[in-house]
Design a protein around this motif. Structure first.
Motif, short mmCIF file in Angstrom:
data_model
loop_
_atom_site.label_atom_id
_atom_site.label_comp_id
_atom_site.label_asym_id
_atom_site.label_seq_id
_atom_site.Cartn_x
_atom_site.Cartn_y
_atom_site.Cartn_z
N GLY A 1 0.60 -1.53 -0.24
CA GLY A 1 0.22 0.39 -0.30
C GLY A 1 0.79 1.09 0.25
O GLY A 1 0.48 2.07 -0.40
N ALA A 2 1.97 1.11 0.08
CA ALA A 2 3.21 2.48 0.23
C ALA A 2 3.27 3.19 -1.01
O ALA A 2 3.37 3.81 -1.60
CB ALA A 2 4.61 1.94 0.47
N HIS A 3 2.87 2.02 -2.55
CA HIS A 3 3.06 2.66 -3.89
C HIS A 3 1.67 3.29 -3.96
O HIS A 3 1.46 4.27 -5.00
CB HIS A 3 1.90 1.10 -4.53
CG HIS A 3 3.16 0.16 -4.94
ND1 HIS A 3 3.51 -1.33 -5.20
CD2 HIS A 3 5.37 0.40 -4.13
CE1 HIS A 3 4.41 -1.60 -4.98
NE2 HIS A 3 5.57 -0.19 -4.35
N THR A 4 1.52 3.90 -3.06
CA THR A 4 -0.16 5.25 -3.14
C THR A 4 0.40 6.57 -2.96
O THR A 4 -0.02 7.71 -3.26
CB THR A 4 -1.08 4.71 -1.98
OG1 THR A 4 -2.12 5.66 -1.72
CG2 THR A 4 -0.26 5.25 -0.64
N LEU A 5 2.33 6.45 -3.00
CA LEU A 5 2.52 7.97 -2.52
C LEU A 5 3.74 7.00 -3.50
O LEU A 5 4.37 6.45 -4.40
CB LEU A 5 3.74 7.56 -1.56
CG LEU A 5 2.59 7.69 -0.18
CD1 LEU A 5 3.31 7.87 0.72
CD2 LEU A 5 1.85 10.12 -0.48
N GLY A 6 3.89 8.51 -4.35
CA GLY A 6 5.54 8.76 -5.44
C GLY A 6 4.93 8.60 -7.26
O GLY A 6 4.05 8.38 -7.69
N PHE A 7 6.38 7.82 -7.24
CA PHE A 7 6.36 8.07 -8.85
C PHE A 7 7.03 7.13 -9.54
O PHE A 7 8.20 6.86 -8.44
CB PHE A 7 7.10 9.04 -9.78
CG PHE A 7 7.36 9.82 -10.36
CD1 PHE A 7 6.33 10.69 -11.80
CD2 PHE A 7 8.73 9.76 -11.05
CE1 PHE A 7 6.88 10.63 -13.05
CE2 PHE A 7 8.39 9.38 -12.78
CZ PHE A 7 7.87 10.19 -13.53
N SER A 8 6.47 6.22 -10.73
CA SER A 8 7.59 5.74 -11.11
C SER A 8 7.78 5.81 -12.44
O SER A 8 7.32 6.28 -13.20
CB SER A 8 6.45 4.22 -10.88
OG SER A 8 7.26 2.73 -12.00
N HIS A 9 9.24 5.22 -12.61
CA HIS A 9 9.93 5.59 -14.08
C HIS A 9 9.64 4.33 -15.08
O HIS A 9 8.87 3.10 -14.15
CB HIS A 9 11.64 5.07 -14.04
CG HIS A 9 12.01 6.46 -13.33
ND1 HIS A 9 12.17 6.65 -11.79
CD2 HIS A 9 12.31 7.56 -13.57
CE1 HIS A 9 12.81 7.83 -11.32
NE2 HIS A 9 12.82 8.41 -12.70
N CYS A 10 9.45 4.57 -16.28
CA CYS A 10 9.20 3.44 -17.55
C CYS A 10 9.61 1.85 -16.89
O CYS A 10 9.26 1.32 -17.15
CB CYS A 10 9.60 3.69 -18.48
SG CYS A 10 8.76 5.46 -18.81
N SER A 11 10.83 2.21 -16.37
CA SER A 11 11.74 0.43 -16.34
C SER A 11 10.73 -0.48 -15.33
O SER A 11 11.44 -0.98 -15.64
CB SER A 11 13.14 0.97 -15.90
OG SER A 11 13.36 1.70 -15.04
N SER A 12 10.36 0.45 -14.72
CA SER A 12 9.59 -0.54 -13.53
C SER A 12 8.53 -1.42 -14.19
O SER A 12 7.80 -2.39 -13.26
CB SER A 12 9.23 0.06 -12.01
OG SER A 12 10.43 1.01 -12.05
N PHE A 13 7.84 -1.18 -15.06
CA PHE A 13 6.64 -1.48 -15.81
C PHE A 13 7.01 -1.77 -16.73
O PHE A 13 6.09 -2.44 -17.71
CB PHE A 13 4.85 -0.82 -15.69
CG PHE A 13 5.58 0.73 -16.19
CD1 PHE A 13 4.58 1.60 -16.85
CD2 PHE A 13 6.15 1.82 -14.72
CE1 PHE A 13 5.02 2.28 -17.37
CE2 PHE A 13 5.96 3.14 -15.47
CZ PHE A 13 5.10 3.41 -16.59
N GLN A 14 8.47 -1.17 -17.88
CA GLN A 14 8.05 -1.53 -19.06
C GLN A 14 7.23 -3.15 -20.12
O GLN A 14 7.24 -3.30 -20.42
CB GLN A 14 9.05 -1.12 -19.76
CG GLN A 14 9.64 -1.20 -20.60
CD GLN A 14 9.45 0.36 -21.31
OE1 GLN A 14 9.26 1.08 -20.73
NE2 GLN A 14 9.50 0.42 -22.53
N ASN A 15 7.86 -4.08 -18.66
CA ASN A 15 7.76 -5.90 -19.16
C ASN A 15 5.78 -5.60 -19.14
O ASN A 15 5.35 -6.94 -20.03
CB ASN A 15 8.07 -6.11 -17.63
CG ASN A 15 7.14 -6.09 -16.61
OD1 ASN A 15 7.08 -5.23 -15.73
ND2 ASN A 15 6.61 -7.11 -15.82
#
Length: 316
Positions: free
Chosen positions: A186-200
């Motif tokens: 649930g900590a993923h409710t905060l912040g930003f992700s770069h493309c590399s983390s979900f490109q797959n």
């Protein structure tokens, strides 16, 4: 303080009654009683200048605790021939180290040589959550700072591409349960992700699908426009959820809608035990906040340090 401890033991699932004797709520009561207030002031000041600080501090603490326990080893600089944790591939996007350095300087000015960098980081992570609208918890203190930090060990961090079996193994090795896994996600409710983390998930997903079929098509299309297959923009990416500066339960609602970024998030829906918890937290912010606070206490009791650093970036 004994009354407070007894009260907490009656309220939370993982209680401080079961914590290691090395940590206690009143560890600095006689040596640096206002350490909490000092750290909170520094975090507040940093947040007023940069809204990304809460997510950064929470991630720093998590990445610290998962490698060698919560010993501040993620704060150490590489030196000589040794490449430190902060220079390991999963940690290259970590930031807000300066907030911990500023808090350390403020604490040292009042209580020199008393409070570890690991404790300051644990307190700052709690403050980051509280100041973003999340739950509070009593942080047990008494951690020591580690003297070892190796970039190669960051491969032990859970990856955003992990499936449920890999996640369960990673967390269980650190004494954390499936409920801890779902709550801490649930900590993923905060912040930003770069493309590399979900490109797959949005390009060449497998031999049958270009895009992960569990993703909502409109969401996947938006991500593909932000992160084209030959994307070379270093900082391209997107916020974790629309309320990315507020610590709420939106992330779980997005999971159920097929609107989350990471494979590791989607993996929580693949087995009954974790799927049930996702539904629970999506429908009750209170249940999520309670579980998150419990799991953060549990995570933050992992410690294996040896000293109180004078400078958080260097061993004594």
């Amino acid at each position: 303080m004994a009354f407070i401890a007894a009260t907490i033991c009656g309220l939370i699932i993982f209680t401080i009654c079961s914590l290691s004797n090395a940590l206690s709520l009143n560890y600095y009561e006689k040596t640096c009683s206002n350490v909490d207030d000092i750290v909170t002031k520094v975090v507040k000041e940093a947040m007023s200048e940069d809204k990304t600080v809460p997510a950064a501090l929470l991630r720093l603490h998590f990445h610290d605790c998962f490698i060698r326990g919560c010993d501040g080893s993620v704060l150490l600089e590489s030196k000589g021939g040794n490449s430190a944790e902060k220079d390991g591939p999963p940690n290259l996007s970590l930031h807000a180290f300066y907030v911990i350095e500023n808090a350390k300087k403020a604490v040292e000015a009042v209580c020199p040589g008393i409070v570890s960098c690991a404790d300051i980081l644990a307190l700052a992570a709690r403050d980051a959550v509280v100041l973003s609208g999340g739950p509070t918890w009593y942080v047990p203190k008494g951690r020591k700072d580690g003297r070892t930090s190796r970039a190669i060990e960051t491969k032990e961090l859970p990856s955003p591409t992990f499936n449920i079996s890999q996640l369960e193994q990673s967390f269980s090795l650190r004494g954390l349960s499936l409920e801890d896994l779902v709550a801490l996600t649930g900590a993923h409710t905060l912040g930003f992700s770069h493309c590399s983390s979900f490109q797959n998930r949005i390009h060449n997903f497998n031999s049958t699908h270009d895009v992960d079929p569990t993703m909502r098509p409109s969401f996947a299309a938006r991500l593909k426009s932000i992160c084209p297959i030959n994307n070379k923009a270093k900082n391209a990416g997107t916020f974790m959820d629309p309320s990315s500066t507020t610590f709420d339960n939106t992330h779980y609602k997005l999971m159920l809608q097929g609107n989350t970024l990471f494979s590791s998030d989607q993996a929580l829906l693949t087995i009954p035990n974790t799927r049930k918890l996702v539904y629970k937290f999506a429908t009750s912010k209170k249940a999520f906040h309670t579980a998150f606070a419990n799991s953060m206490i549990k995570l933050s009791t992992l410690n294996g340090g040896q000293e109180i650093r004078k400078d958080c970036s260097l061993v004594n």
